[in-house]
Design an enzyme around this catalytic site. Structure first.
Site, PDB file in Angstrom:
ATOM      1  N   ARG A  37       3.125  32.549 -18.411  1.00 42.74           N
ATOM      2  CA  ARG A  37       2.522  31.999 -17.195  1.00 42.74           C
ATOM      3  C   ARG A  37       1.130  32.578 -16.952  1.00 42.74           C
ATOM      4  O   ARG A  37       0.121  31.917 -17.116  1.00 42.74           O
ATOM      5  CB  ARG A  37       3.439  32.253 -15.995  1.00 42.74           C
ATOM      6  N   ASP A  38       1.061  33.842 -16.619  1.00 41.73           N
ATOM      7  CA  ASP A  38      -0.214  34.480 -16.310  1.00 41.73           C
ATOM      8  C   ASP A  38      -1.101  34.552 -17.547  1.00 41.73           C
ATOM      9  O   ASP A  38      -2.326  34.421 -17.464  1.00 41.73           O
ATOM     10  CB  ASP A  38       0.055  35.884 -15.760  1.00 41.73           C
ATOM     11  N   HIS A 233       1.422  45.911 -11.817  1.00 46.81           N
ATOM     12  CA  HIS A 233       0.819  44.879 -12.662  1.00 46.81           C
ATOM     13  C   HIS A 233      -0.628  45.281 -12.919  1.00 46.81           C
ATOM     14  O   HIS A 233      -1.496  45.092 -12.064  1.00 46.81           O
ATOM     15  CB  HIS A 233       0.884  43.529 -11.936  1.00 46.81           C
ATOM     16  N   HIS A 235      -4.248  45.433 -15.202  1.00 44.26           N
ATOM     17  CA  HIS A 235      -5.145  44.881 -16.211  1.00 44.26           C
ATOM     18  C   HIS A 235      -5.879  46.049 -16.866  1.00 44.26           C
ATOM     19  O   HIS A 235      -6.063  47.102 -16.263  1.00 44.26           O
ATOM     20  CB  HIS A 235      -6.124  43.896 -15.580  1.00 44.26           C
ATOM     21  N   CYS A 266      -9.021  38.097 -16.109  1.00 45.44           N
ATOM     22  CA  CYS A 266      -9.447  37.815 -14.746  1.00 45.44           C
ATOM     23  C   CYS A 266     -10.755  37.025 -14.793  1.00 45.44           C
ATOM     24  O   CYS A 266     -11.741  37.515 -15.335  1.00 45.44           O
ATOM     25  CB  CYS A 266      -9.644  39.110 -13.950  1.00 45.44           C
ATOM     26  N   ASN A 275      -4.402  41.295 -19.284  1.00 43.84           N
ATOM     27  CA  ASN A 275      -3.236  42.050 -18.850  1.00 43.84           C
ATOM     28  C   ASN A 275      -2.899  43.184 -19.819  1.00 43.84           C
ATOM     29  O   ASN A 275      -3.280  43.150 -20.996  1.00 43.84           O
ATOM     30  CB  ASN A 275      -2.022  41.118 -18.771  1.00 43.84           C
TER      31      ASN A 275
END
Length: 327
Positions: A37-38, A233, A235, A266, A275
């Site tokens: 997803r991300d 979470h 990065h 991002c 990520n």
């Protein structure tokens, strides 16, 4: 060569680090895999639905038990995930396995209805610590976005669903700069009070450092949010993701978000490298003697395969090391 050196070499050639535990860490960490997803949502070239389904199946075969598979946002906003309704039936065999969790992101009540129609058992909503990002991402203030989530969370809980609350920009914002600990904690606490069963603290542009992570976790637990309801979470923009993860583990966090192969990034930070790679995380956790249930070789092979589908090498250091090692 000594016998110790020989043993160490055999461990490395098997794709595993030497396990040397540290005191004060959890014995097991649940990895919340976000690559499907991300990781894929910002890809400019459309990834075929069947490739996405194969990706999720391969991730499950590698031992990941929580795989966030898609998002039910309007296709205008995230064209890459416009095939959510087509993807979910291709995952029916995985959804039938009680040990697997396949959450989806929903932005509002309509997204929840679509997810419920497809038999989804777990959802996530996505909020912000800062006004600037709330406006950019949701076209609402922080307060307005939380108010929008309230009936969504309540309905989902009434339907028996788990609900995760993502909170972005917990440590820094590209428009507003460093985010005060109290502000991020206030928004996270509100998500918990709305009924989110888990709140994921996001370092969206990768600027956090371990002390900042510890300060936010301590602020939240002191304010009544149990550590068992928090996830992190990170990065890896400035190479701090693993250091920040270790700081969170030392505070008792047992759920860590990561993306297979380091997929994702991002759009607001040109230097962002995406990520935290799941393989890099697993290498560290296994080296600490922490159980994950993940087969690192299988996972690395999956990420290498996905990188081929996307036409570029994986940014994960562990994937590169394991897939290019000599037999």
């Amino acid at each position: 060569m000594t016998s110790d050196a020989t043993d160490h070499g055999s461990v490395l050639s098997a794709g595993l680090p030497m396990a040397v535990p540290m005191p004060g860490l959890p014995g097991h960490v649940r990895i919340h895999e976000v690559g499907a997803r991300d990781g894929l949502q910002n890809e400019k070239s459309t990834v075929a639905t069947e490739v996405k389904a194969q990706f999720v199946h391969r991730l499950a075969e590698a031992g990941l038990t929580t795989i966030e598979v898609t998002s039910f946002v309007h296709p205008t906003w995230v064209p890459q995930l416009a095939d959510a309704a087509e993807l979910m039936p291709r995952l029916a065999d995985l959804a039938a396995r009680p040990e697997l969790r396949l959450p989806v992101l929903v932005p509002n009540g309509r997204g929840l209805e679509r997810a419920l129609e497809l038999g989804v058992r777990e959802i996530a909503v996505f909020g912000s610590s800062t006004e600037s990002f709330a406006r950019a991402n949701l076209n609402r203030t922080v307060a307005e976005s939380l108010a929008m989530f309230e009936p969504v969370v309540a309905r989902a809980r009434d339907e028996g669903l788990r609900v995760r609350g993502y909170l972005s920009m917990c440590f820094g914002d590209p428009w507003e700069g460093p985010v005060p600990v109290a502000r991020a904690a206030r928004a996270a606490r509100r998500l918990y009070e709305l009924g989110c069963t888990e709140v994921s603290l996001g370092d969206t542009i990768g600027v956090a450092t371990p002390g900042h992570v510890v300060a936010l976790l301590d602020e939240l637990t002191a304010g009544g949010v149990p550590i068992g309801h928090l996830a992190v979470h990170f990065h890896d923009t400035y190479g701090q993701a693993l250091a920040n993860t270790l700081a969170a583990l030392q505070r008792g966090v047992g759920v860590v978000d990561a993306s297979a192969g380091g997929l994702g990034g991002c759009p607001y930070a040109k230097s962002a490298t995406g990520n935290l790679a799941t393989e890099d995380l697993v290498w560290m956790l296994h080296g600490l003697g922490i159980e994950t249930g993940v087969d690192l070789d299988r996972l690395s092979a999956t990420s290498a395969w996905m990188a081929e589908q996307l036409g570029r090498p994986s940014p994960s250091r562990t994937v590169r090391a394991l897939t290019h090692r000599e037999p």
